[in-house]
Write a protein that holds these residues in place. Structure first.
Motif, PDB file in Angstrom:
ATOM      1  N   ASP A   1      44.778  41.727  86.727  1.00  0.00           N
ATOM      2  CA  ASP A   1      45.678  40.996  85.845  1.00  0.00           C
ATOM      3  C   ASP A   1      45.156  41.061  84.414  1.00  0.00           C
ATOM      4  O   ASP A   1      44.079  41.600  84.150  1.00  0.00           O
ATOM      5  CB  ASP A   1      45.855  39.549  86.301  1.00  0.00           C
ATOM      6  N   THR A   2      45.927  40.497  83.489  1.00  0.00           N
ATOM      7  CA  THR A   2      45.520  40.573  82.089  1.00  0.00           C
ATOM      8  C   THR A   2      44.296  39.720  81.793  1.00  0.00           C
ATOM      9  O   THR A   2      43.543  40.034  80.876  1.00  0.00           O
ATOM     10  CB  THR A   2      46.681  40.140  81.167  1.00  0.00           C
ATOM     11  N   ASP A   3      44.095  38.646  82.566  1.00  0.00           N
ATOM     12  CA  ASP A   3      42.889  37.837  82.351  1.00  0.00           C
ATOM     13  C   ASP A   3      41.632  38.653  82.587  1.00  0.00           C
ATOM     14  O   ASP A   3      40.651  38.530  81.858  1.00  0.00           O
ATOM     15  CB  ASP A   3      42.876  36.624  83.275  1.00  0.00           C
ATOM     16  N   GLU A   4      41.662  39.472  83.608  1.00  0.00           N
ATOM     17  CA  GLU A   4      40.485  40.287  83.900  1.00  0.00           C
ATOM     18  C   GLU A   4      40.213  41.267  82.774  1.00  0.00           C
ATOM     19  O   GLU A   4      39.077  41.442  82.352  1.00  0.00           O
ATOM     20  CB  GLU A   4      40.698  41.038  85.215  1.00  0.00           C
ATOM     21  N   LEU A   5      41.250  41.893  82.261  1.00  0.00           N
ATOM     22  CA  LEU A   5      41.081  42.896  81.217  1.00  0.00           C
ATOM     23  C   LEU A   5      40.757  42.264  79.868  1.00  0.00           C
ATOM     24  O   LEU A   5      39.896  42.746  79.138  1.00  0.00           O
ATOM     25  CB  LEU A   5      42.346  43.744  81.105  1.00  0.00           C
ATOM     26  N   GLU A   6      41.421  41.177  79.527  1.00  0.00           N
ATOM     27  CA  GLU A   6      41.276  40.597  78.191  1.00  0.00           C
ATOM     28  C   GLU A   6      40.125  39.607  78.069  1.00  0.00           C
ATOM     29  O   GLU A   6      39.637  39.372  76.973  1.00  0.00           O
ATOM     30  CB  GLU A   6      42.575  39.909  77.784  1.00  0.00           C
ATOM     31  N   LEU A   7      39.695  38.994  79.174  1.00  0.00           N
ATOM     32  CA  LEU A   7      38.666  37.962  79.077  1.00  0.00           C
ATOM     33  C   LEU A   7      37.388  38.342  79.809  1.00  0.00           C
ATOM     34  O   LEU A   7      36.326  38.421  79.209  1.00  0.00           O
ATOM     35  CB  LEU A   7      39.202  36.636  79.643  1.00  0.00           C
ATOM     36  N   TYR A   8      37.482  38.556  81.094  1.00  0.00           N
ATOM     37  CA  TYR A   8      36.278  38.721  81.917  1.00  0.00           C
ATOM     38  C   TYR A   8      35.550  40.037  81.646  1.00  0.00           C
ATOM     39  O   TYR A   8      34.334  40.057  81.478  1.00  0.00           O
ATOM     40  CB  TYR A   8      36.632  38.624  83.401  1.00  0.00           C
ATOM     41  N   LEU A   9      36.281  41.140  81.611  1.00  0.00           N
ATOM     42  CA  LEU A   9      35.608  42.420  81.392  1.00  0.00           C
ATOM     43  C   LEU A   9      35.054  42.550  79.973  1.00  0.00           C
ATOM     44  O   LEU A   9      34.067  43.251  79.766  1.00  0.00           O
ATOM     45  CB  LEU A   9      36.545  43.580  81.715  1.00  0.00           C
ATOM     46  N   LYS A  10      35.657  41.875  79.012  1.00  0.00           N
ATOM     47  CA  LYS A  10      35.086  41.899  77.656  1.00  0.00           C
ATOM     48  C   LYS A  10      33.722  41.227  77.635  1.00  0.00           C
ATOM     49  O   LYS A  10      32.772  41.741  77.053  1.00  0.00           O
ATOM     50  CB  LYS A  10      36.023  41.188  76.674  1.00  0.00           C
ATOM     51  N   THR A  11      33.650  40.080  78.275  1.00  0.00           N
ATOM     52  CA  THR A  11      32.376  39.357  78.314  1.00  0.00           C
ATOM     53  C   THR A  11      31.333  40.153  79.081  1.00  0.00           C
ATOM     54  O   THR A  11      30.184  40.289  78.645  1.00  0.00           O
ATOM     55  CB  THR A  11      32.581  37.982  78.963  1.00  0.00           C
ATOM     56  N   ALA A  12      31.728  40.697  80.232  1.00  0.00           N
ATOM     57  CA  ALA A  12      30.787  41.460  81.048  1.00  0.00           C
ATOM     58  C   ALA A  12      30.368  42.757  80.363  1.00  0.00           C
ATOM     59  O   ALA A  12      29.199  43.151  80.431  1.00  0.00           O
ATOM     60  CB  ALA A  12      31.406  41.757  82.411  1.00  0.00           C
ATOM     61  N   SER A  13      31.295  43.424  79.681  1.00  0.00           N
ATOM     62  CA  SER A  13      30.926  44.688  79.031  1.00  0.00           C
ATOM     63  C   SER A  13      30.041  44.467  77.812  1.00  0.00           C
ATOM     64  O   SER A  13      29.198  45.308  77.502  1.00  0.00           O
ATOM     65  CB  SER A  13      32.169  45.488  78.651  1.00  0.00           C
ATOM     66  N   LYS A  14      30.208  43.332  77.126  1.00  0.00           N
ATOM     67  CA  LYS A  14      29.287  43.045  76.013  1.00  0.00           C
ATOM     68  C   LYS A  14      27.870  42.873  76.547  1.00  0.00           C
ATOM     69  O   LYS A  14      26.912  43.381  75.968  1.00  0.00           O
ATOM     70  CB  LYS A  14      29.717  41.805  75.254  1.00  0.00           C
ATOM     71  N   ALA A  15      27.751  42.157  77.667  1.00  0.00           N
ATOM     72  CA  ALA A  15      26.434  42.015  78.278  1.00  0.00           C
ATOM     73  C   ALA A  15      25.914  43.356  78.770  1.00  0.00           C
ATOM     74  O   ALA A  15      24.729  43.664  78.636  1.00  0.00           O
ATOM     75  CB  ALA A  15      26.496  41.018  79.425  1.00  0.00           C
TER      76      ALA A  15
ATOM     77  N   MET B   1      33.607  49.553  83.186  1.00  0.00           N
ATOM     78  CA  MET B   1      34.857  49.443  83.943  1.00  0.00           C
ATOM     79  C   MET B   1      34.603  49.322  85.442  1.00  0.00           C
ATOM     80  O   MET B   1      35.491  48.928  86.193  1.00  0.00           O
ATOM     81  CB  MET B   1      35.766  50.646  83.667  1.00  0.00           C
ATOM     82  N   SER B   2      33.410  49.635  85.881  1.00  0.00           N
ATOM     83  CA  SER B   2      33.078  49.500  87.302  1.00  0.00           C
ATOM     84  C   SER B   2      32.602  48.102  87.665  1.00  0.00           C
ATOM     85  O   SER B   2      32.376  47.828  88.836  1.00  0.00           O
ATOM     86  CB  SER B   2      32.003  50.517  87.676  1.00  0.00           C
ATOM     87  N   ILE B   3      32.469  47.237  86.693  1.00  0.00           N
ATOM     88  CA  ILE B   3      32.039  45.873  86.989  1.00  0.00           C
ATOM     89  C   ILE B   3      33.050  45.182  87.889  1.00  0.00           C
ATOM     90  O   ILE B   3      32.688  44.433  88.788  1.00  0.00           O
ATOM     91  CB  ILE B   3      31.799  45.090  85.687  1.00  0.00           C
ATOM     92  N   SER B   4      34.328  45.469  87.697  1.00  0.00           N
ATOM     93  CA  SER B   4      35.353  44.814  88.518  1.00  0.00           C
ATOM     94  C   SER B   4      35.257  45.219  89.987  1.00  0.00           C
ATOM     95  O   SER B   4      35.463  44.395  90.871  1.00  0.00           O
ATOM     96  CB  SER B   4      36.746  45.103  87.963  1.00  0.00           C
TER      97      SER B   4
END
Length: 141
Positions: A34-48, A90-93
């Motif tokens: 969903d958009t929450d995963e792309l716009e919120l969660y993966l941004k935070t995880a990819s910054k880390a 992108m593999s974090i999900s």
């Protein structure tokens, strides 16, 4: 031990199935739920993932010391596994879903095994717990 491993296998398979189907269809195992995963969660995880895998921070700020509202446990295990295995952000999900499938399957199995282990069905308690756990995993998928 075999019934537990079978249950975990099915849990992981069911949770990673959208990624496997995307891999067959597009050639990349990337599936965004969903958009929450792309716009919120993966941004935070990819910054880390790119900057500081041991610290989770808000992706909006360039300064890495700003804390995020998300819990550390939600991001750290999947981010570290993807970082250690060099899978990319992108593999974090898919790592999230594999961990979730394994842990939910393990939890269902332990719950049902605990129920049947002291009954007259004790010799079959593991397989009965595995069967009911797989049924519930399939029902929720």
């Amino acid at each position: 031990m075999a019934p537990l491993l079978v249950t975990i296998f099915f849990g992981v398979l069911l949770s990673a199935l959208p990624h496997l189907l995307a891999w067959i269809k597009t050639g990349a195992p990337v599936w965004i739920a969903d958009t929450d995963e792309l716009e919120l969660y993966l941004k935070t995880a990819s910054k880390a993932y790119f900057n500081h895998p041991w610290f989770i921070s808000d992706p909006v700020f360039a300064d890495s010391t700003k804390p995020t509202v998300y819990p550390w446990l939600q991001f750290f295990p999947a981010t570290m596994i993807a970082y250690i295995l060099n899978l990319g952000p992108m593999s974090i999900s898919i790592v999230w879903r594999v961990l979730a499938g394994a842990l939910v399957a393990w939890g269902w199995y332990l719950l049902f095994h605990q129920y049947w282990k002291d009954t007259k069905y004790e010799p079959w308690a593991g397989w009965m717990a595995a069967a009911v756990s797989i049924l519930l995993l399939g029902e929720t998928a």
